[in-house]
Design a protein around this motif. Sequence first.
Motif, mmCIF file in Angstrom:
data_model
loop_
_atom_site.group_PDB
_atom_site.id
_atom_site.type_symbol
_atom_site.label_atom_id
_atom_site.label_comp_id
_atom_site.label_asym_id
_atom_site.label_seq_id
_atom_site.Cartn_x
_atom_site.Cartn_y
_atom_site.Cartn_z
ATOM 1 N N THR A 1 0.848 -1.189 0.000
ATOM 2 C CA THR A 1 0.000 0.000 0.000
ATOM 3 C C THR A 1 0.883 1.238 0.000
ATOM 4 O OG1 THR A 1 -1.712 -1.171 1.243
ATOM 5 C CG2 THR A 1 -1.828 1.237 1.211
ATOM 6 N N ALA A 2 0.564 2.190 -0.860
ATOM 7 C CA ALA A 2 1.357 3.419 -0.947
ATOM 8 C C ALA A 2 0.433 4.629 -0.962
ATOM 9 C CB ALA A 2 2.232 3.410 -2.201
ATOM 10 N N THR A 3 0.885 5.683 -0.302
ATOM 11 C CA THR A 3 0.156 6.947 -0.264
ATOM 12 C C THR A 3 1.160 8.085 -0.226
ATOM 13 O OG1 THR A 3 -1.401 8.303 1.034
ATOM 14 C CG2 THR A 3 0.003 6.809 2.254
ATOM 15 N N GLY A 4 0.731 9.245 -0.649
ATOM 16 C CA GLY A 4 1.561 10.437 -0.575
ATOM 17 C C GLY A 4 0.680 11.628 -0.236
ATOM 18 N N SER A 5 1.281 12.760 -0.008
ATOM 19 C CA SER A 5 0.498 13.947 0.336
ATOM 20 C C SER A 5 -0.531 14.280 -0.732
ATOM 21 C CB SER A 5 1.429 15.137 0.549
ATOM 22 O OG SER A 5 2.274 14.920 1.652
ATOM 23 N N THR A 6 -0.202 13.979 -1.995
ATOM 24 C CA THR A 6 -1.118 14.276 -3.100
ATOM 25 C C THR A 6 -1.666 13.003 -3.740
ATOM 26 O OG1 THR A 6 0.727 14.425 -4.665
ATOM 27 C CG2 THR A 6 0.052 16.460 -3.565
ATOM 28 N N HIS A 7 -1.510 11.857 -3.059
ATOM 29 C CA HIS A 7 -1.988 10.574 -3.573
ATOM 30 C C HIS A 7 -2.755 9.861 -2.459
ATOM 31 C CE1 HIS A 7 0.679 10.728 -7.142
ATOM 32 N NE2 HIS A 7 1.536 11.276 -6.318
ATOM 33 N N ASN A 8 -4.070 9.646 -2.651
ATOM 34 C CA ASN A 8 -4.776 8.834 -1.673
ATOM 35 C C ASN A 8 -4.265 7.399 -1.740
ATOM 36 O OD1 ASN A 8 -6.023 8.800 -4.261
ATOM 37 N ND2 ASN A 8 -7.886 7.913 -3.399
ATOM 38 N N ALA A 9 -4.464 6.632 -0.675
ATOM 39 C CA ALA A 9 -3.868 5.315 -0.558
ATOM 40 C C ALA A 9 -4.457 4.338 -1.573
ATOM 41 C CB ALA A 9 -4.075 4.767 0.851
ATOM 42 N N ASN A 10 -3.574 3.592 -2.225
ATOM 43 C CA ASN A 10 -3.965 2.534 -3.145
ATOM 44 C C ASN A 10 -2.995 1.374 -3.014
ATOM 45 O OD1 ASN A 10 -6.321 3.000 -5.127
ATOM 46 N ND2 ASN A 10 -5.324 5.016 -5.074
ATOM 47 N N VAL A 11 -3.417 0.237 -3.572
ATOM 48 C CA VAL A 11 -2.607 -0.977 -3.514
ATOM 49 C C VAL A 11 -1.894 -1.177 -4.842
ATOM 50 C CG1 VAL A 11 -2.631 -3.475 -3.208
ATOM 51 C CG2 VAL A 11 -4.175 -2.028 -1.842
ATOM 52 N N THR B 1 5.963 -2.350 -11.482
ATOM 53 C CA THR B 1 4.944 -1.979 -10.499
ATOM 54 C C THR B 1 3.640 -1.637 -11.202
ATOM 55 O OG1 THR B 1 6.687 -1.060 -9.086
ATOM 56 C CG2 THR B 1 4.422 -0.423 -8.580
ATOM 57 N N GLU B 2 2.540 -2.254 -10.745
ATOM 58 C CA GLU B 2 1.217 -1.950 -11.273
ATOM 59 C C GLU B 2 0.285 -1.536 -10.144
ATOM 60 O OE1 GLU B 2 -0.379 -4.392 -14.907
ATOM 61 O OE2 GLU B 2 0.489 -5.800 -13.468
ATOM 62 N N ARG B 3 -0.465 -0.473 -10.377
ATOM 63 C CA ARG B 3 -1.506 -0.117 -9.419
ATOM 64 C C ARG B 3 -2.707 -1.015 -9.675
ATOM 65 N NH1 ARG B 3 -4.221 5.821 -8.928
ATOM 66 N NH2 ARG B 3 -6.161 4.836 -9.526
ATOM 67 N N TRP B 4 -3.209 -1.657 -8.624
ATOM 68 C CA TRP B 4 -4.336 -2.579 -8.775
ATOM 69 C C TRP B 4 -5.661 -1.958 -8.358
ATOM 70 C CZ3 TRP B 4 -4.981 -8.315 -8.989
ATOM 71 C CH2 TRP B 4 -3.990 -8.912 -9.780
ATOM 72 N N THR B 5 -5.655 -1.035 -7.414
ATOM 73 C CA THR B 5 -6.906 -0.446 -6.942
ATOM 74 C C THR B 5 -7.056 0.977 -7.464
ATOM 75 O OG1 THR B 5 -5.917 0.373 -4.886
ATOM 76 C CG2 THR B 5 -6.872 -1.855 -4.846
ATOM 77 N N ALA B 6 -8.293 1.430 -7.514
ATOM 78 C CA ALA B 6 -8.593 2.773 -8.020
ATOM 79 C C ALA B 6 -9.511 3.480 -7.029
ATOM 80 C CB ALA B 6 -9.229 2.697 -9.400
#
Length: 630
Positions: free
Chosen positions: A338-348, A358-363
């Motif tokens: 799981t990754a998040t940043g100040s300008t990125h809501n958390a996603n897997v 690296t692929e983002r799986w959740t939206a």
Amino acid sequence: MHRYDIERYLNVRNAGGADLGPDGRLSFLLNTTGTGQVWSLDEPLGWPEQHTFFEEAVSFVDSSPERAEAVFGMDEGGNERAQLYLLNYESGEITDLTDRPEAKHRWGGWDGEGDCFAFASNRRDEAVFDVYVQDRDATGDDAELVHEGDGWLSVSGWSPSDDRLIVHEAHSSFDHDVYTLELDTGNLTHHTPHEGDVRYGSPEWGPDGESLYLVTDRDSDTLRLERLDLATGEFSVVASGEGPASGAGGEGDDGREGGADDSPAKPGGDDGWNVDGVAVHEESRRVVYSRNVDGYTEIAVGELVEPDRIDPYPTPDLPEGVAGGVSFGPDGDRFAITATGSTHNANVYVVDATTGETERWTAASTAGIPPDTFVEPELVHYPTFDGRQIPAFFSVPETEPPEDGYPVVVDIHGGPESQRRPSFASVKQYLLNNGYAVFEPNVRGSSGYGKAYSALDDVEKRMDSVADVRAGVEWLHDHPEVDPDRVVAMGGSYGGFMVLAALTEYPELWAAGVDVVGIANFVTFLENTGDWRRELREAEYGSLEEDREFLESISPINNIEAIESPLFVLHGANDPRVPVGEAEQIVEEAREQGVPVRKLIFDDEGHGFSKLENRIEAYREVVDFLAEHV
């Protein structure tokens, strides 16, 4: 710039707590319904399937290693007495495995075949935790008590041969021990005898079952990744906070967007940064560990080619910010994180372990708010009363400041052994969108900067951390874009105490205060907090027996006559950590002093607000309060 209301920001979703199951299914928690529930995917950015439908938030999900089922945890009304449930993915059936609502249950993982699982619970004695093993088709009292504990125990996983468990004991936030428990004999072996405070965290079995990999500060100010040989008791350093060992992982990007220092000076000392945690896939010998560099996560991936040597794989391409919660797939060829940043809501994200692809799986939705409107903070370091440099994140709106400067919310984290890090925060982005600057200090006592820095606010030094807040406000006064007459103190839990202490110690600095589930009186807090927490908290704050007079002297409730600013107090009626009486007494005393006070208590919440409708109500009122007084 278009302005969005607080409800829109609170509808920004987060996905996390992911787990890769045996059939390729990615299970995760997503709060689309207002609370985190179990969802799953079988391909990147596919249409997810929801599996749980509760009003209460699910706290974790862990898939069986062999079957289409998972265990998840959930409490009631924020009381933190989590129960364990079995979810059958094929039938949708949910079974209450523990059925002991008066007790806490702490998940300890599946065995290798998924036939049984382990957990720790205080069902025998509320003040201590025991270790249990339970068959997957058993319920309630069918769990087998395999070890009677006398402290704060948790289970950290089964050995590769399923004959032993790692047992972790926390004496305080900065003092731990690690044991192994033989299930056939019940023998508990202590592997970490030590003097003073030493952390031993994130323990993982080595591939051969004869060693443990963990993070520890036993011979360092900061946490290092070390290997513990169970037969000899000897430790060896595998990776330090100075940087990847044996070439494991890539170089961090120090020249960060948002104004982070090129070479940040750690406030706590010269032993590098913390290695936050480690995940080991036993069969493939693949390893993921992370470093916390001034709040930012740096991920390293590699293979244990020798017991003490990790050969590196390419670094995953994740959003800059905070990442964690690694779950390897069954073969160890990939892992979810799981990754998040100040300008990125958390996603897997799912990462190929050997290539770093690296692929983002959740939206998770941003509620229709354009992500490019989110504001990145500046990492700053400001001087305090004893010459130390205090780290902080400072964010300003992307609009021209008003003539008198922006109002500023000084947002103080809890813990106190926590750390404000660059992860996504809906309320913060709302404030920035609506003309407030936000200042987030990591005052002394915060974690992430070494144990010496974290100990600088212990017991009799408690108010030095409040002085760090004052120094931060004085630093803000030197910035022409800030209105020195419109500075707000806001914080939750221990941060709520910091708000009340700042308002009573330095009343001239503040236009208003917002206290969320905060401590008003250390004596009544320690007397009334959960039995299982009291000893842990006394190690940080001081004991009722030896330090009662000092605890009384620093409790804001006893200095309430100094408050000059309007105050808003919010709390959950079921809070087991900071009982709701802390809110009731500070409100009553402040009102008697003539202070303008608002109070909001939620009957179905605990230590914080987990339900969307409650968060909306709470922060709408906070917004109204700030509009009225700031």
